[in-house]
Design a protein around this motif. Sequence first.
Motif, PDB file in Angstrom:
ATOM      1  N   ALA A 134      28.515 -26.179  59.583  1.00 33.69           N
ATOM      2  CA  ALA A 134      28.371 -25.483  60.870  1.00 33.69           C
ATOM      3  C   ALA A 134      29.249 -26.124  61.926  1.00 33.69           C
ATOM      4  O   ALA A 134      29.907 -25.426  62.709  1.00 33.69           O
ATOM      5  CB  ALA A 134      26.905 -25.511  61.309  1.00 33.69           C
ATOM      6  N   SER A 135      29.302 -27.450  61.943  1.00 35.46           N
ATOM      7  CA  SER A 135      30.127 -28.156  62.927  1.00 35.46           C
ATOM      8  C   SER A 135      31.597 -27.795  62.764  1.00 35.46           C
ATOM      9  O   SER A 135      32.329 -27.645  63.743  1.00 35.46           O
ATOM     10  CB  SER A 135      29.945 -29.670  62.791  1.00 35.46           C
ATOM     11  N   ARG A 136      32.003 -27.657  61.513  1.00 38.66           N
ATOM     12  CA  ARG A 136      33.403 -27.271  61.272  1.00 38.66           C
ATOM     13  C   ARG A 136      33.708 -25.897  61.858  1.00 38.66           C
ATOM     14  O   ARG A 136      34.826 -25.607  62.262  1.00 38.66           O
ATOM     15  CB  ARG A 136      33.696 -27.277  59.760  1.00 38.66           C
ATOM     16  N   LEU A 137      32.686 -25.051  61.915  1.00 38.39           N
ATOM     17  CA  LEU A 137      32.878 -23.724  62.516  1.00 38.39           C
ATOM     18  C   LEU A 137      32.847 -23.807  64.042  1.00 38.39           C
ATOM     19  O   LEU A 137      33.083 -22.825  64.733  1.00 38.39           O
ATOM     20  CB  LEU A 137      31.786 -22.762  62.044  1.00 38.39           C
ATOM     21  N   GLY A 138      32.468 -24.989  64.549  1.00 40.20           N
ATOM     22  CA  GLY A 138      32.502 -25.178  66.000  1.00 40.20           C
ATOM     23  C   GLY A 138      31.144 -25.240  66.662  1.00 40.20           C
ATOM     24  O   GLY A 138      31.047 -25.424  67.866  1.00 40.20           O
ATOM     25  N   ASN A 139      30.056 -25.074  65.906  1.00 42.57           N
ATOM     26  CA  ASN A 139      28.743 -25.132  66.537  1.00 42.57           C
ATOM     27  C   ASN A 139      27.671 -25.522  65.507  1.00 42.57           C
ATOM     28  O   ASN A 139      27.318 -24.737  64.624  1.00 42.57           O
ATOM     29  CB  ASN A 139      28.401 -23.763  67.150  1.00 42.57           C
ATOM     30  N   ALA A 140      27.168 -26.750  65.669  1.00 45.97           N
ATOM     31  CA  ALA A 140      26.183 -27.268  64.706  1.00 45.97           C
ATOM     32  C   ALA A 140      24.916 -26.415  64.664  1.00 45.97           C
ATOM     33  O   ALA A 140      24.154 -26.461  63.699  1.00 45.97           O
ATOM     34  CB  ALA A 140      25.824 -28.707  65.063  1.00 45.97           C
ATOM     35  N   LYS A 141      24.705 -25.632  65.722  1.00 43.56           N
ATOM     36  CA  LYS A 141      23.472 -24.841  65.795  1.00 43.56           C
ATOM     37  C   LYS A 141      23.384 -23.735  64.749  1.00 43.56           C
ATOM     38  O   LYS A 141      22.294 -23.249  64.466  1.00 43.56           O
ATOM     39  CB  LYS A 141      23.330 -24.218  67.191  1.00 43.56           C
ATOM     40  N   VAL A 142      24.550 -23.343  64.186  1.00 42.45           N
ATOM     41  CA  VAL A 142      24.486 -22.273  63.179  1.00 42.45           C
ATOM     42  C   VAL A 142      24.254 -22.827  61.768  1.00 42.45           C
ATOM     43  O   VAL A 142      24.383 -22.096  60.786  1.00 42.45           O
ATOM     44  CB  VAL A 142      25.717 -21.337  63.215  1.00 42.45           C
ATOM     45  N   ALA A 143      23.849 -24.097  61.699  1.00 40.91           N
ATOM     46  CA  ALA A 143      23.502 -24.672  60.389  1.00 40.91           C
ATOM     47  C   ALA A 143      22.416 -23.836  59.725  1.00 40.91           C
ATOM     48  O   ALA A 143      22.395 -23.698  58.492  1.00 40.91           O
ATOM     49  CB  ALA A 143      23.039 -26.121  60.563  1.00 40.91           C
ATOM     50  N   ASN A 144      21.542 -23.258  60.542  1.00 40.86           N
ATOM     51  CA  ASN A 144      20.467 -22.439  59.960  1.00 40.86           C
ATOM     52  C   ASN A 144      21.032 -21.214  59.232  1.00 40.86           C
ATOM     53  O   ASN A 144      20.539 -20.818  58.180  1.00 40.86           O
ATOM     54  CB  ASN A 144      19.410 -22.062  61.010  1.00 40.86           C
ATOM     55  N   MET A 145      22.102 -20.629  59.778  1.00 43.74           N
ATOM     56  CA  MET A 145      22.685 -19.448  59.127  1.00 43.74           C
ATOM     57  C   MET A 145      23.457 -19.846  57.870  1.00 43.74           C
ATOM     58  O   MET A 145      23.507 -19.088  56.896  1.00 43.74           O
ATOM     59  CB  MET A 145      23.604 -18.694  60.096  1.00 43.74           C
ATOM     60  N   VAL A 146      24.054 -21.048  57.887  1.00 45.33           N
ATOM     61  CA  VAL A 146      24.707 -21.550  56.673  1.00 45.33           C
ATOM     62  C   VAL A 146      23.647 -21.674  55.575  1.00 45.33           C
ATOM     63  O   VAL A 146      23.855 -21.252  54.432  1.00 45.33           O
ATOM     64  CB  VAL A 146      25.387 -22.913  56.930  1.00 45.33           C
ATOM     65  N   ALA A 147      22.504 -22.224  55.965  1.00 40.37           N
ATOM     66  CA  ALA A 147      21.402 -22.400  55.008  1.00 40.37           C
ATOM     67  C   ALA A 147      20.941 -21.046  54.477  1.00 40.37           C
ATOM     68  O   ALA A 147      20.682 -20.899  53.279  1.00 40.37           O
ATOM     69  CB  ALA A 147      20.245 -23.137  55.680  1.00 40.37           C
ATOM     70  N   LEU A 148      20.868 -20.057  55.376  1.00 40.02           N
ATOM     71  CA  LEU A 148      20.462 -18.711  54.937  1.00 40.02           C
ATOM     72  C   LEU A 148      21.450 -18.174  53.892  1.00 40.02           C
ATOM     73  O   LEU A 148      21.041 -17.631  52.866  1.00 40.02           O
ATOM     74  CB  LEU A 148      20.364 -17.756  56.143  1.00 40.02           C
ATOM     75  N   GLY A 149      22.734 -18.370  54.161  1.00 36.68           N
ATOM     76  CA  GLY A 149      23.762 -17.910  53.220  1.00 36.68           C
ATOM     77  C   GLY A 149      23.596 -18.572  51.856  1.00 36.68           C
ATOM     78  O   GLY A 149      23.604 -17.911  50.815  1.00 36.68           O
ATOM     79  N   ALA A 150      23.406 -19.902  51.881  1.00 42.24           N
ATOM     80  CA  ALA A 150      23.248 -20.649  50.628  1.00 42.24           C
ATOM     81  C   ALA A 150      22.018 -20.157  49.868  1.00 42.24           C
ATOM     82  O   ALA A 150      22.028 -20.046  48.631  1.00 42.24           O
ATOM     83  CB  ALA A 150      23.116 -22.143  50.953  1.00 42.24           C
ATOM     84  N   TYR A 151      20.978 -19.854  50.622  1.00 41.22           N
ATOM     85  CA  TYR A 151      19.720 -19.383  50.032  1.00 41.22           C
ATOM     86  C   TYR A 151      19.885 -17.997  49.395  1.00 41.22           C
ATOM     87  O   TYR A 151      19.532 -17.772  48.240  1.00 41.22           O
ATOM     88  CB  TYR A 151      18.655 -19.380  51.144  1.00 41.22           C
ATOM     89  N   ILE A 152      20.500 -17.075  50.164  1.00 43.24           N
ATOM     90  CA  ILE A 152      20.684 -15.705  49.669  1.00 43.24           C
ATOM     91  C   ILE A 152      21.603 -15.688  48.447  1.00 43.24           C
ATOM     92  O   ILE A 152      21.449 -14.879  47.540  1.00 43.24           O
ATOM     93  CB  ILE A 152      21.276 -14.809  50.795  1.00 43.24           C
ATOM     94  N   ALA A 153      22.575 -16.627  48.431  1.00 46.08           N
ATOM     95  CA  ALA A 153      23.506 -16.686  47.306  1.00 46.08           C
ATOM     96  C   ALA A 153      22.777 -16.986  45.999  1.00 46.08           C
ATOM     97  O   ALA A 153      23.182 -16.539  44.934  1.00 46.08           O
ATOM     98  CB  ALA A 153      24.578 -17.746  47.575  1.00 46.08           C
ATOM     99  N   ARG A 154      21.696 -17.755  46.117  1.00 43.62           N
ATOM    100  CA  ARG A 154      20.993 -18.179  44.893  1.00 43.62           C
ATOM    101  C   ARG A 154      19.743 -17.364  44.601  1.00 43.62           C
ATOM    102  O   ARG A 154      19.379 -17.165  43.451  1.00 43.62           O
ATOM    103  CB  ARG A 154      20.635 -19.656  45.010  1.00 43.62           C
ATOM    104  N   LYS A 155      19.068 -16.932  45.641  1.00 44.19           N
ATOM    105  CA  LYS A 155      17.876 -16.098  45.440  1.00 44.19           C
ATOM    106  C   LYS A 155      18.113 -14.806  46.199  1.00 44.19           C
ATOM    107  O   LYS A 155      18.071 -14.784  47.418  1.00 44.19           O
ATOM    108  CB  LYS A 155      16.616 -16.810  45.969  1.00 44.19           C
TER     109      LYS A 155
END
Lengths: 192, 242, 359
Positions: A134-155
Amino acid sequence: MDKKDNEQRISGRENKVIERLVISGFGGQGIMSLGKFIALCAMRENKFVTFIPAYGAEVRGGTSHCAIIISDKAIASAQCEEIDTLIAMNEPSAIKFTPRLKKGAHLFVNASMAGKPRRLKGLHLHHIRFTDIASRLGNAKVANMVALGAYIARKKILSVRNIIKILPEIFKQNTLLIHLNEQALQEGLKTK
Amino acid sequence: MKKVFSRTKSLRDADTHYCPGCGHGIAHRLIAEVIDELGVREKTIAVTPVGCAVVAYDYWNFDCVESAHGRGLAVATAIKRLHPDKIIFTYQGDGDLAAIGTAETIHAANRGENLTVVFINNTVYGMTGGQMAPTTLIGQKTTTTPQGRSARTEGYPLKISELLAQLPGVYSVERTYADSTQGIFKTKAAIKNAFKNQLENKGFSLVEVLSACPTYWNMPAAESLEWIKKTMSKEFPAGKIK
Amino acid sequence: MAHQKVLMSGNEAIAMAALDAGCGFYAGYPITPQNELIGYMAKHMPLSGGVFIQSESELSAINMVFGASAAGCRAMTSSSSPGISLMQEGISYIAGAELPAVIVNIMRAGPGLGNIWPAQSDYFQAVKGGGHGDYRCITLAPSSVQEAYDLTLSAFELADKYRIPVFILGDGMLGQMMEPLTVSGPGRPETRDQRPETKEWAASGCAGRKPNVVKSFYLNMGDLEKFNLKLQEKYKGIQAKEQLQETAYIDDARVILTAYGTMARIAKSAVEKLREKGKKAGLLRPITLWPFPRKIFNRLAVSDKQLTFLTVEMSYGQMVEDVQLAVEGKARVEFLGRSGGGIPSEEAIINKTLQLLKN
């Protein structure tokens, strides 16, 4: 008056609750907003869904968690005693909730803020640096959406297309935020 | 023939149940006269108390809501907020306003509710048979202070009017004596002002009326009026407090 | 905005329903787990010209509701268990003055300060009185966010129809939980003038009529008895007309699970699992706790039939007493309960039912 409209047809196949999900972390990591967002997406896909936040004294001291149940049929209890998936955004909450994971459950741990948990027999661990991505995208606050993506990718609980469709509604047409969150989601999806 | 007196419209044609020499009848009448003079009978809603004046609604000829003991100003707050164009007043005794209802009183005052309060202080609980009130004087005998009120065990007479006057939400506080013709005229003027304040949206106005209770003061009616002036007044001086 | 689907907590759904029902007055004091309700009211009530007051106590809140209702307005307060205890004086006065009012209790575990976890241990308090005097409160027990909304709409209708206090009895789980909700209200009145008419008995100024007095005081003994008899007649009418329940699989059931509110959802899930195994379990969920749905119990409990009612509660046995009274000894009544924050699990319910089916 008698409300007798609630007998569901019992088929031979067991009607199964799809998913019991717990999201946990520090206050400010977007735990509640991610939980509500997932619940909203599930609702739009016409699934039964309950969302229950931690409340009262439990949310004092900076930790935060919520439980979401998504199902094809009416949900009996909104409480998650046994968890199918845990998204732990920090170390204390990973330690707290891991013992409640069912056999075969998925455990997403934010590697940017937590080490690799021990005693993981029978669990699928996904140790991913959500905050760093998320930080690489410029905002650590979107870590939750990164997590959502990782989650949806697997389940594959929710459709990615629907999630993207709902983003503008959440961020009130703020194109910057919509774009940032979509990017975060995509980065999460790529982690597989 | 010139008509020099007629029934106060805001009073019903009823005999009161009050004891001889009791101040409640006087206060009821003064309020009724003021309401007639201001021409607001049809838009007045009284909140009546628990205490000797519990059936005041049988004597007043306008809408009344009876509240639980001490809760008058919570009830009145709601009515006034819903009907800001109506005239709402509470009529409360010392036990009601300054003991069991202290929280409701202070908070309604502090919110600056645009209400009129007529507070009858007779230093004693009449309806229950002469027990100590928050305003009972030091040394005064009641059925629950048989040796006289002692500051050490029962504390001091509560000067709720002075206390309320400290609150920024309170617009006006006045204390009067219903002890004599002059005192009664002054009381009426104070009550009228308190109602006018509400009509002019000035805010919370309270009139404390020192009122006789010959029955539980154990003295003849005439003597009880003297007692207001000579004894009660030392603790509760008359005048505009705010 | 008819039939729109939204994601909402039980607390918010109740508040929204109240506003949709034309509630024009709310007073309350913060307490967990119902704070979202007071928060919603603070934000939305003024938008429709209604009155919101954060009172200095629950005692004051209920008396403000008394005043608002006496002045002819649809009024509501909400709290959780300890706060509801403090309101009992006012509820008795509201019943005694025959005022309509809606009181929401999002129950938490007691006694005393207890804790903030969901519980159902205020059943007696809501259903049997709580305050002093021979009075009753209609008590509605929603089991989902949707039903919380729907029953709140009904609560205002019933309160006005019978001039009676109506309880919405939920628990912390229902209050906190978010679920999809289909908004089906009549549409929110946009201005104060669009709210239901001032009632003819209300104290709102006596212009053009005789003065009204709202009171619960009857100085003469005979008068009070007469008034009480009138109340009892009213209660009989409510008992005859307003019983409401949900049933599932009861026709051939040998064990009928009886539970209300969120507890009933777990019981229902247990029944479905039992049916999948071919076990004859059923569900009877009282929706009105007062009037208690006696009629259906009377119909089901016939002495020649071997039938067991297993009452499941988040308490140590409160509603079960009404089940016992309703079956009049013509069926076996068993109990399973936990409280203090614990909730009887689906597994525990299934095990107990299987055991009862054996003997």
